[in-house]
Design a protein around this motif. Structure first.
Motif, PDB file in Angstrom:
ATOM      1  N   LEU A  52       4.965  -4.560  11.633  1.00  0.00           N
ATOM      2  CA  LEU A  52       5.306  -5.743  10.833  1.00  0.00           C
ATOM      3  C   LEU A  52       6.681  -5.592  10.201  1.00  0.00           C
ATOM      4  O   LEU A  52       7.465  -6.553  10.146  1.00  0.00           O
ATOM      5  CB  LEU A  52       4.244  -5.953   9.756  1.00  0.00           C
ATOM      6  N   TYR A  53       6.979  -4.383   9.702  1.00  0.00           N
ATOM      7  CA  TYR A  53       8.306  -4.141   9.110  1.00  0.00           C
ATOM      8  C   TYR A  53       9.403  -4.351  10.153  1.00  0.00           C
ATOM      9  O   TYR A  53      10.449  -4.957   9.869  1.00  0.00           O
ATOM     10  CB  TYR A  53       8.365  -2.720   8.548  1.00  0.00           C
ATOM     11  N   THR A  54       9.165  -3.863  11.365  1.00  0.00           N
ATOM     12  CA  THR A  54      10.173  -4.011  12.416  1.00  0.00           C
ATOM     13  C   THR A  54      10.377  -5.476  12.785  1.00  0.00           C
ATOM     14  O   THR A  54      11.498  -5.910  13.119  1.00  0.00           O
ATOM     15  CB  THR A  54       9.755  -3.210  13.660  1.00  0.00           C
ATOM     16  N   ALA A  55       9.291  -6.268  12.708  1.00  0.00           N
ATOM     17  CA  ALA A  55       9.430  -7.701  12.995  1.00  0.00           C
ATOM     18  C   ALA A  55      10.206  -8.415  11.895  1.00  0.00           C
ATOM     19  O   ALA A  55      11.003  -9.334  12.168  1.00  0.00           O
ATOM     20  CB  ALA A  55       8.046  -8.333  13.161  1.00  0.00           C
ATOM     21  N   VAL A  56      10.011  -8.026  10.618  1.00  0.00           N
ATOM     22  CA  VAL A  56      10.711  -8.669   9.509  1.00  0.00           C
ATOM     23  C   VAL A  56      12.160  -8.197   9.435  1.00  0.00           C
ATOM     24  O   VAL A  56      13.067  -8.994   9.177  1.00  0.00           O
ATOM     25  CB  VAL A  56       9.969  -8.380   8.183  1.00  0.00           C
ATOM     26  N   ARG A  57      12.408  -6.919   9.664  1.00  0.00           N
ATOM     27  CA  ARG A  57      13.760  -6.348   9.578  1.00  0.00           C
ATOM     28  C   ARG A  57      14.129  -5.744  10.932  1.00  0.00           C
ATOM     29  O   ARG A  57      14.173  -4.521  11.103  1.00  0.00           O
ATOM     30  CB  ARG A  57      13.828  -5.265   8.486  1.00  0.00           C
ATOM     31  N   PRO A  58      14.389  -6.569  11.950  1.00  0.00           N
ATOM     32  CA  PRO A  58      14.670  -6.033  13.286  1.00  0.00           C
ATOM     33  C   PRO A  58      16.022  -5.303  13.320  1.00  0.00           C
ATOM     34  O   PRO A  58      16.913  -5.564  12.521  1.00  0.00           O
ATOM     35  CB  PRO A  58      14.688  -7.277  14.168  1.00  0.00           C
ATOM     36  N   ASP A  59      16.139  -4.403  14.268  1.00  0.00           N
ATOM     37  CA  ASP A  59      17.377  -3.656  14.497  1.00  0.00           C
ATOM     38  C   ASP A  59      17.954  -4.103  15.837  1.00  0.00           C
ATOM     39  O   ASP A  59      17.403  -3.775  16.897  1.00  0.00           O
ATOM     40  CB  ASP A  59      17.078  -2.158  14.514  1.00  0.00           C
ATOM     41  N   PRO A  60      19.081  -4.831  15.789  1.00  0.00           N
ATOM     42  CA  PRO A  60      19.641  -5.341  17.049  1.00  0.00           C
ATOM     43  C   PRO A  60      20.097  -4.246  17.999  1.00  0.00           C
ATOM     44  O   PRO A  60      20.178  -4.457  19.218  1.00  0.00           O
ATOM     45  CB  PRO A  60      20.823  -6.207  16.590  1.00  0.00           C
ATOM     46  N   SER A  61      20.403  -3.075  17.482  1.00  0.00           N
ATOM     47  CA  SER A  61      20.920  -2.009  18.342  1.00  0.00           C
ATOM     48  C   SER A  61      19.826  -1.284  19.113  1.00  0.00           C
ATOM     49  O   SER A  61      20.136  -0.527  20.039  1.00  0.00           O
ATOM     50  CB  SER A  61      21.700  -0.989  17.502  1.00  0.00           C
ATOM     51  N   LEU A  90       2.314   0.092  -0.978  1.00  0.00           N
ATOM     52  CA  LEU A  90       2.040  -0.304   0.413  1.00  0.00           C
ATOM     53  C   LEU A  90       2.646  -1.659   0.786  1.00  0.00           C
ATOM     54  O   LEU A  90       3.236  -1.802   1.872  1.00  0.00           O
ATOM     55  CB  LEU A  90       0.522  -0.320   0.649  1.00  0.00           C
ATOM     56  N   PRO A  91       2.551  -2.706  -0.063  1.00  0.00           N
ATOM     57  CA  PRO A  91       3.191  -3.980   0.328  1.00  0.00           C
ATOM     58  C   PRO A  91       4.692  -3.868   0.517  1.00  0.00           C
ATOM     59  O   PRO A  91       5.281  -4.587   1.349  1.00  0.00           O
ATOM     60  CB  PRO A  91       2.844  -4.915  -0.840  1.00  0.00           C
ATOM     61  N   LEU A  92       5.336  -2.977  -0.235  1.00  0.00           N
ATOM     62  CA  LEU A  92       6.792  -2.827  -0.088  1.00  0.00           C
ATOM     63  C   LEU A  92       7.161  -2.247   1.267  1.00  0.00           C
ATOM     64  O   LEU A  92       8.276  -2.472   1.761  1.00  0.00           O
ATOM     65  CB  LEU A  92       7.334  -1.928  -1.202  1.00  0.00           C
ATOM     66  N   ALA A  93       6.235  -1.491   1.866  1.00  0.00           N
ATOM     67  CA  ALA A  93       6.512  -0.917   3.179  1.00  0.00           C
ATOM     68  C   ALA A  93       6.637  -1.991   4.254  1.00  0.00           C
ATOM     69  O   ALA A  93       7.112  -1.697   5.360  1.00  0.00           O
ATOM     70  CB  ALA A  93       5.419   0.075   3.554  1.00  0.00           C
ATOM     71  N   LEU A  94       6.244  -3.228   3.957  1.00  0.00           N
ATOM     72  CA  LEU A  94       6.325  -4.306   4.942  1.00  0.00           C
ATOM     73  C   LEU A  94       7.742  -4.858   5.093  1.00  0.00           C
ATOM     74  O   LEU A  94       8.081  -5.417   6.142  1.00  0.00           O
ATOM     75  CB  LEU A  94       5.369  -5.443   4.559  1.00  0.00           C
ATOM     76  N   PHE A  95       8.578  -4.690   4.028  1.00  0.00           N
ATOM     77  CA  PHE A  95       9.886  -5.343   4.114  1.00  0.00           C
ATOM     78  C   PHE A  95      11.015  -4.539   3.471  1.00  0.00           C
ATOM     79  O   PHE A  95      12.184  -4.792   3.749  1.00  0.00           O
ATOM     80  CB  PHE A  95       9.838  -6.721   3.424  1.00  0.00           C
ATOM     81  N   SER A  96      10.709  -3.568   2.578  1.00  0.00           N
ATOM     82  CA  SER A  96      11.753  -2.940   1.776  1.00  0.00           C
ATOM     83  C   SER A  96      12.401  -1.782   2.516  1.00  0.00           C
ATOM     84  O   SER A  96      11.720  -0.890   3.037  1.00  0.00           O
ATOM     85  CB  SER A  96      11.178  -2.442   0.448  1.00  0.00           C
ATOM     86  N   VAL A  97      13.752  -1.830   2.556  1.00  0.00           N
ATOM     87  CA  VAL A  97      14.514  -0.715   3.092  1.00  0.00           C
ATOM     88  C   VAL A  97      14.901   0.251   1.979  1.00  0.00           C
ATOM     89  O   VAL A  97      14.848   1.467   2.155  1.00  0.00           O
ATOM     90  CB  VAL A  97      15.779  -1.236   3.810  1.00  0.00           C
ATOM     91  N   THR A  98      15.266  -0.298   0.831  1.00  0.00           N
ATOM     92  CA  THR A  98      15.743   0.536  -0.275  1.00  0.00           C
ATOM     93  C   THR A  98      14.638   1.435  -0.844  1.00  0.00           C
ATOM     94  O   THR A  98      14.936   2.491  -1.419  1.00  0.00           O
ATOM     95  CB  THR A  98      16.299  -0.349  -1.398  1.00  0.00           C
ATOM     96  N   ALA A  99      13.377   1.036  -0.716  1.00  0.00           N
ATOM     97  CA  ALA A  99      12.269   1.835  -1.257  1.00  0.00           C
ATOM     98  C   ALA A  99      11.742   2.852  -0.259  1.00  0.00           C
ATOM     99  O   ALA A  99      10.759   3.543  -0.553  1.00  0.00           O
ATOM    100  CB  ALA A  99      11.125   0.920  -1.707  1.00  0.00           C
ATOM    101  N   GLY A 100      12.368   2.964   0.918  1.00  0.00           N
ATOM    102  CA  GLY A 100      11.827   3.826   1.969  1.00  0.00           C
ATOM    103  C   GLY A 100      11.690   5.281   1.553  1.00  0.00           C
ATOM    104  O   GLY A 100      10.632   5.899   1.696  1.00  0.00           O
ATOM    105  N   VAL A 101      12.759   5.885   1.000  1.00  0.00           N
ATOM    106  CA  VAL A 101      12.713   7.305   0.626  1.00  0.00           C
ATOM    107  C   VAL A 101      11.748   7.532  -0.530  1.00  0.00           C
ATOM    108  O   VAL A 101      10.985   8.507  -0.544  1.00  0.00           O
ATOM    109  CB  VAL A 101      14.129   7.804   0.271  1.00  0.00           C
ATOM    110  N   ALA A 102      11.736   6.637  -1.517  1.00  0.00           N
ATOM    111  CA  ALA A 102      10.816   6.774  -2.646  1.00  0.00           C
ATOM    112  C   ALA A 102       9.369   6.726  -2.172  1.00  0.00           C
ATOM    113  O   ALA A 102       8.517   7.521  -2.630  1.00  0.00           O
ATOM    114  CB  ALA A 102      11.080   5.679  -3.676  1.00  0.00           C
ATOM    115  N   LEU A 103       9.056   5.801  -1.241  1.00  0.00           N
ATOM    116  CA  LEU A 103       7.688   5.722  -0.729  1.00  0.00           C
ATOM    117  C   LEU A 103       7.313   6.977   0.046  1.00  0.00           C
ATOM    118  O   LEU A 103       6.179   7.468  -0.059  1.00  0.00           O
ATOM    119  CB  LEU A 103       7.544   4.483   0.165  1.00  0.00           C
ATOM    120  N   LEU A 104       8.262   7.521   0.811  1.00  0.00           N
ATOM    121  CA  LEU A 104       7.969   8.756   1.550  1.00  0.00           C
ATOM    122  C   LEU A 104       7.712   9.927   0.597  1.00  0.00           C
ATOM    123  O   LEU A 104       6.859  10.785   0.859  1.00  0.00           O
ATOM    124  CB  LEU A 104       9.117   9.079   2.492  1.00  0.00           C
ATOM    125  N   ILE A 105       8.450   9.994  -0.505  1.00  0.00           N
ATOM    126  CA  ILE A 105       8.223  11.061  -1.486  1.00  0.00           C
ATOM    127  C   ILE A 105       6.838  10.939  -2.095  1.00  0.00           C
ATOM    128  O   ILE A 105       6.127  11.940  -2.281  1.00  0.00           O
ATOM    129  CB  ILE A 105       9.316  11.029  -2.573  1.00  0.00           C
TER     130      ILE A 105
END
Length: 413
Positions: A140-149, A98-113
């Protein structure tokens, strides 16, 4: 991801087995699924890391601080490696991740599995709680890793929609697998019920055989006793009479042994689960004259009044019941009133009742030797009559003083 991410295991229904039983030994299919899941998660982690370190701003738009890129890579690789433990501890991995869901992009698919595995294999409240926590981390994730597009709320909506698709897919897989388990359970239950019905039928058949043997053997053994007693009390009998009595004794003993051999063979075959083979034809009302003749040949004084026009019209079950009633009445007369005259009367017509009556004088004087018996002959006859929907009366007739055994059996047209 695909439906093959979660393998088909016997722990599909949550809470049904112990934790040890929920982690069975991997099958070749399980290894294939686990390898595919690991490669998908690892491939996404490497692609996300490559985007983060890319000099092209179009791909590195949400890389965040430089120190976060290395931490994110380590977190993603750790989550990918942890996928090999998701079969045994899916809830623990989901909570730790759960804490990784706050900032990690690389762990996204593993967490979903991992979340997908919890939703399919664990109680719904647990899966719903984990999904709720992941949804709370999206802003919170969107605030830490915003998407400019994309605008802030657009990014949140896109992420929530993606999580919703994964949840819907997991619910579909869960429902399908539980349906398969339910159908399998019904099939096993139907098979068990069928086996139970077979066992009950066998037990009923054994009970029927025992009742039939009681009626038949009691009749034959009473004939043996009658002739043996005659030879005992008449030592001066002529050779012809002795020979005739000995012949009846031999014939009755042979028939009794044959009956015993048949019933033992049937019971043994039933115990072994084999085929019992065809049964002998069961007696009907048309066989009553032969039964009377057999008793007369044994020296019993029997009179038969048969007022049934066509015994072949009597239903099989009713005719067999009438035969057994007459047989039991003759056996009781030989046991308890030896030497007494017995009167048998049959009457009836289709659409009315079949009347069966056996009378013999009440025994007087000191009782002679009585044949041993189980005392269940009349009980069995009463049950037989009840099963056919008839009525049975027995006892001393106050008007004549005779012992009377009478039955009325329904004879439908």
């Amino acid at each position: 991801m695909s439906a093959a991410v979660v393998p088909d295991h016997p722990w599909l229904l949550p809470g049904a087995l112990t934790p040890e039983a929920r982690a069975p030994r991997r099958t070749p299919r399980d290894w294939l699924v686990d390898v595919v899941a690991f490669l998908l998660a690892l491939g996404w982690a490497l692609v996300a890391f490559g985007d983060a370190v890319s000099p092209n701003p179009q791909f590195a738009h949400n890389a965040g601080p430089s120190w976060l890129v290395g931490v994110d890579l380590l977190a993603g690789l750790a989550c990918c490696a942890a996928l090999w433990l998701r079969r045994r501890w899916p809830v623990g991995l989901a909570v730790v991740g759960l804490p990784l869901a706050l900032f990690s992009v690389t762990a996204g698919v593993a967490l979903l599995i991992v979340v997908f595995t919890v939703l399919v294999h664990r109680p719904l409240p647990v899966g719903a709680a984990l999904v709720g926590f992941h949804l709370l981390t999206v802003p919170l994730y969107t605030a830490v890793r915003p998407d400019p597009s994309l605008p802030y709320w657009g990014t949140v909506a896109w992420t929530v929609m993606f999580i919703g698709v994964v949840v819907a897919w997991a619910m579909f897989v869960r429902a399908r697998r539980q349906l398969v388990l339910s159908l399998r359970d019904r099939a096993h239950r139907a098979e068990a019920e069928q086996q139970l019905r077979v066992d009950q039928a066998r037990q009923l058949e054994r009970t029927r055989i025992a009742r039939e043997m009681h009626d038949v053997l009691a009749h034959r053994i009473s004939l043996l006793s009658l002739h043996a007693g005659a030879l005992e009390f008449r030592p001066d009998a002529s050779p012809q009479e002795v020979a005739r009595a000995a012949g009846v004794i031999r014939g009755s003993a042979h028939a009794a042994l044959q009956d015993l051999r048949e019933v033992i063979g049937v019971l043994r075959a039933d115990t072994a689960g084999g085929d019992t083979g065809p049964e002998r034809p069961q007696p009907t009302l048309a066989d009553v004259p032969a039964l009377i003749a057999e008793s007369r040949a044994a020296g019993v004084r029997v009179t038969l009044v048969d007022e049934v026009a066509d015994p072949a019209d009597v239903p099989t079950a009713v005719g067999r019941g009438a035969y057994r009633i007459v047989q039991e009445g003759l056996t009781n007369a030989r046991k308890h009133a030896p030497g007494a005259a017995v009167a048998v009367r049959l009457a009836g017509a289709p659409g009315r009742e079949l009347s069966v009556e056996i009378r013999n004088p009440w025994p007087v004087g000191p009782p002679g030797p009585v044949l041993p018996g189980a005392g269940t002959g009349l009980v069995g006859i009463a049950e037989r009559v009840t099963l056919t929907g008839g009525r049975l009366t027995h006892g001393r007739d106050d008007a004549t003083g005779d012992f009377r055994l009478a039955a009325r059996l329904p004879w439908r047209a």
